[in-house]
Design an enzyme around this catalytic site. Structure first.
Site, PDB file in Angstrom:
ATOM      1  CG  HIS A 468      -1.759   1.203   1.368  1.00 32.33           C
ATOM      2  ND1 HIS A 468      -3.116   1.194   1.122  1.00 32.33           N
ATOM      3  CD2 HIS A 468      -1.457   2.485   1.735  1.00 32.33           C
ATOM      4  CE1 HIS A 468      -3.609   2.409   1.311  1.00 32.33           C
ATOM      5  NE2 HIS A 468      -2.633   3.212   1.701  1.00 32.33           N
ATOM      6  CD  GLU A 469       1.509   3.482   3.840  1.00 37.12           C
ATOM      7  OE1 GLU A 469       1.532   4.473   3.091  1.00 37.12           O
ATOM      8  OE2 GLU A 469       0.680   3.349   4.746  1.00 37.12           O
ATOM      9  CG  HIS A 472       0.477   6.305  -0.953  1.00 36.66           C
ATOM     10  ND1 HIS A 472      -0.686   6.749  -1.537  1.00 36.66           N
ATOM     11  CD2 HIS A 472       0.123   5.811   0.263  1.00 36.66           C
ATOM     12  CE1 HIS A 472      -1.700   6.547  -0.711  1.00 36.66           C
ATOM     13  NE2 HIS A 472      -1.243   5.975   0.388  1.00 36.66           N
ATOM     14  CD  GLU A 497      -4.758   6.656   1.603  1.00 33.29           C
ATOM     15  OE1 GLU A 497      -4.222   5.556   1.394  1.00 33.29           O
ATOM     16  OE2 GLU A 497      -4.203   7.586   2.202  1.00 33.29           O
ATOM     17  CE1 TYR A 611      -6.415   6.141   4.631  1.00 36.29           C
ATOM     18  CE2 TYR A 611      -7.595   7.648   6.075  1.00 36.29           C
ATOM     19  CZ  TYR A 611      -6.407   7.155   5.571  1.00 36.29           C
ATOM     20  OH  TYR A 611      -5.216   7.681   6.009  1.00 36.29           O
TER      21      TYR A 611
END
Length: 694
Positions: A468-469, A472, A497, A611
């Site tokens: 996920h991170e 980004h 997100e 989110y």
């Protein structure tokens, strides 16, 4: 494979506290001087007014991002304090700059001329003009001064809130007997002290301590003690948040909006509070029956604990019980042992495996660079595999623990190339991604430190977080825009997100898990049987976990949707909403959890719903284009070019329609949550009935 060389030098991490302040003032004076020149222009044009200020903002952010970052990671309090002061000075100047009527007149003069520009420049002109108007430059002088004062105060409150939370060193000292069930690798990393002939272990409120403690400690009294301490930390922040809510309400009124939420949402995809409240209420209504069934399953485990003396009330699931019994459910009914699975995900190898997945999906090429002069674990350059051009670089850094700082999960930097020595900070994997004339991006994944005997091992949820991170970062690095204002992550917060949420799906794909997993000792991948069990557990307690997100989103909307002179009792509201929406009981324990709800003072005010809003989009993209073949490079490249590359340079809805071939819908989102349809209005009035006034 060779790529074009990086086009600019890297920032260095050797500034003194005095230099941090000096460079901050230099940025401010340079920008003020440029704005003076723009204000004095007789014939302003897009090039000599708007474009030149955009370029200055970009170059200034390149330096400023380094200066304000020290407060989050430096082991030196002097550096952290100087960095916080830099943040304060820059924030106050930002308010001053946004309210320069003389500059606005020149910008608006260009706007009124409607010059013929290419689309991204036109968008920059429109957004710049809108920024000044939303900053209050349509007000009279008296109201402008009042607004400026409110903005400065709000900025300082945000810094104060975050600094207090970041500097918190609290924790609870407990005996080994009270911590029964806590894995040895966690227990052995806890600080200890001797008292009355007993060894006491300090469980801090950092993620690396509190999460495993709440998940594994068998005694309910221990979990209750830890929960109460964790959600009672930095109580001074309650008053900070309280004042911020009032200031935001007053700012909204001055600008002509009914509420702060109305002001914020104007620039989001949701556009208005009605859309947000309907989303949260409809989801709540659809998922409450699911959550109730899940609650009953968890209570079966608690009833067994009552029999063996580890818990008292087997008919009630308290807020400190959820994580513990959720883990027991996974281990008992799905045979998913997170400690065992973690042995197959040593951090270093998992990171490299993840990058290989991204190479395939996005047609990228990562090249590892070794340089013994740098205190880093891995260093990569990467570029477009087809065009063979340099896109950027990333540095994966393993930091040492710093006792007096809790590092935020996510940090986004200004444009630059980061190559250089690391600052020491808390024990996290930090990923820096850089690219020419683009944002420099940093992500943190909390994890325990590697030792010579045993590498740092990632639980599956931490692998999901890593994807996920890093998603980004990928979003930011592959973006190609003319102006930093629109680059990569410069998109509405209720979309930001979605790309990362979509990439979480790869962590539940059987083939990806087989290739990604590698036992740290034996070298073998996860067995097919274990992968099947893990994948089957994907949506365990999805109702309860989503209801918890709805609670956070509803709390946010409640405190930022006040239109009169009422004042929210935030602690009462926080505890009441949590029990009503999340379904877990407070147990007559009221804690100021909002004091550590960093999102409310960190840019997600009136935006936490994002989110869930973006999750609808991520599910639509994945189910429509990737589910049949997640590793399809053709689809991945189309997604990269249509969704990631444009950043915020176009309306997001246009990018989505181009990629999906239609308007987005929530069919896949409902399928993922296990709900056939979203009913309307049946939760209306439930949260509104809560007394929230002093």
């Amino acid at each position: 494979m060779a790529f074009d060389a990086p086009p600019q030098a890297a920032p260095q991490w050797n500034l003194s506290p005095e230099e941090i302040i000096t460079k901050t003032k230099e940025i401010i004076e340079k920008t003020r001087s440029l704005e003076d020149k723009v204000a004095a222009l007789e014939n302003p044009t897009f090039e000599n007014a708007i474009a030149i200020m955009a370029q200055n903002d970009q170059s200034g952010e390149r330096i400023a991002s380094v200066l304000v970052f020290y407060q989050n990671v430096s082991i030196s309090k002097e550096h952290r304090d100087a960095s916080a002061e830099s943040d304060r000075l820059l924030s106050e100047f930002s308010v001053e700059s946004s309210m320069r009527e003389d500059v606005f007149k020149k910008v608006h003069q260009v706007y009124e001329l409607k010059p013929q520009l290419e689309p991204e420049s036109t968008r920059l002109l429109e957004k710049t003009d809108l920024d000044y108007r939303r900053a209050g430059l349509g007000l009279n002088k008296e109201d402008q001064e009042k607004l400026k004062s409110l903005k400065v105060r709000l900025s300082n409150l945000s810094i104060q809130f975050s600094q207090r939370l970041g500097e918190d060193t609290g924790g609870v000292f407990l005996t080994k007997e009270q911590l029964v069930g806590l894995p040895d690798d966690v227990l052995n990393n806890l600080a200890t002290k001797e008292e009355d002939g007993k060894t006491l272990y300090k469980v801090t409120f950092k993620y690396t301590d509190i999460i495993p403690a709440m998940s594994y400690c068998k005694l309910e009294e221990t979990r209750k003690c830890l929960f109460t301490g964790n959600y009672s930390k930095v109580p001074e922040n309650v008053n900070v948040l309280h004042e911020a809510i009032i200031i935001r309400r007053d700012i909204a009124k001055l600008l002509g909006y009914k509420t702060w939420a109305d002001f914020v949402l104007e620039e989001k995809m949701a556009k208005n509070t009605t859309t947000v409240i309907n989303l949260l209420d409809d989801l709540r209504d659809a998922l409450t029956p699911t959550g109730t069934k899940e609650m009953a399953r968890l209570l079966k485990f608690k009833k067994e604990d009552v029999k063996n003396g580890n818990a008292k009330d087997g008919d009630v699931l308290y807020v400190w019980d959820y994580q513990y019994y959720d883990r027991l459910l996974l281990e008992s009914e799905y045979q998913v042992d997170q400690q065992l699975i973690a042995e197959y995900f040593p951090m270093g190898r998992t990171v490299v495996g993840m990058l290989r997945v991204f190479e395939t999906i996005f047609s990228l090429k990562f090249i590892e660079i070794t340089d013994s002069s740098r205190s880093i674990a891995n260093n990569f350059l990467f570029g477009d595999q087809t065009l063979r051009i340099f896109l950027g670089g990333c540095i994966l850094i393993f930091f040492r623990e710093m006792e007096n700082t809790n590092t935020p999960q996510t940090l986004i930097w200004g444009p630059d190339i980061l190559i250089g020595t690391a600052i020491e900070c808390t024990h996290v994997l930090r990923l820096f991604v850089t690219s020419p004339n683009r944002k420099l991006f940093s992500e943190a994944v909390n994890n325990l430190i590697s030792t010579p005997e045993k590498p740092s091992l990632l639980k599956h949820q931490e692998v999901v977080t890593l994807f996920h991170e890093t998603g980004h970062a990928i979003h930011d690095i592959v973006s190609v825009t003319k102006y930093g204002r629109f680059h990569g992550l410069e998109v509405p917060h209720d979309f930001i997100e979605a790309p990362s949420q979509m990439l979480e799906n790869w962590c539940w794909n059987k083939k990806v898990l087989q290739e990604l997993s590698h036992h740290y000792e034996r070298g073998e991948p996860l067995k097919e049987e274990l992968i099947d069990k893990l994948v089957a557990s994907k949506n365990v307690d999805i109702g309860l976990s989503t209801l918890r997100q709805i609670f956070y989103g509803m709390f946010d909307m409640k405190i930022h949707n006040l239109s009169g002179d009422e004042v929210a009792d935030t602690t009462k509201l926080y505890n009441t909403l949590r029990q009503q929406i999340s379904l877990v009981e407070n147990g007559n324990v009221s804690t100021p959890g909002e004091a550590s709800f960093g999102h409310m003072m960190g840019g997600y005010d009136a935006g936490y719903y994002g989110y869930l809003y973006s999750q609808r989009i991520s599910a639509d993209m994945f189910y429509t284009k990737f589910k049949a073949d997640p590793m399809n490079t053709i689809v991945g490249t189309e997604y990269r070019d249509k969704i990631l590359v444009p950043g915020g340079s176009r309306e997001i809805i246009d990018n989505l329609k181009s990629f999906l071939g239609r308007e987005p819908n929530d069919t896949a989102f409902r399928e993922d949550l296990g709900i056939s349809q979203m009913t309307e209005g049946t939760c209306e009035g439930k949260t509104e009935a809560i007394e929230i006034l002093d």
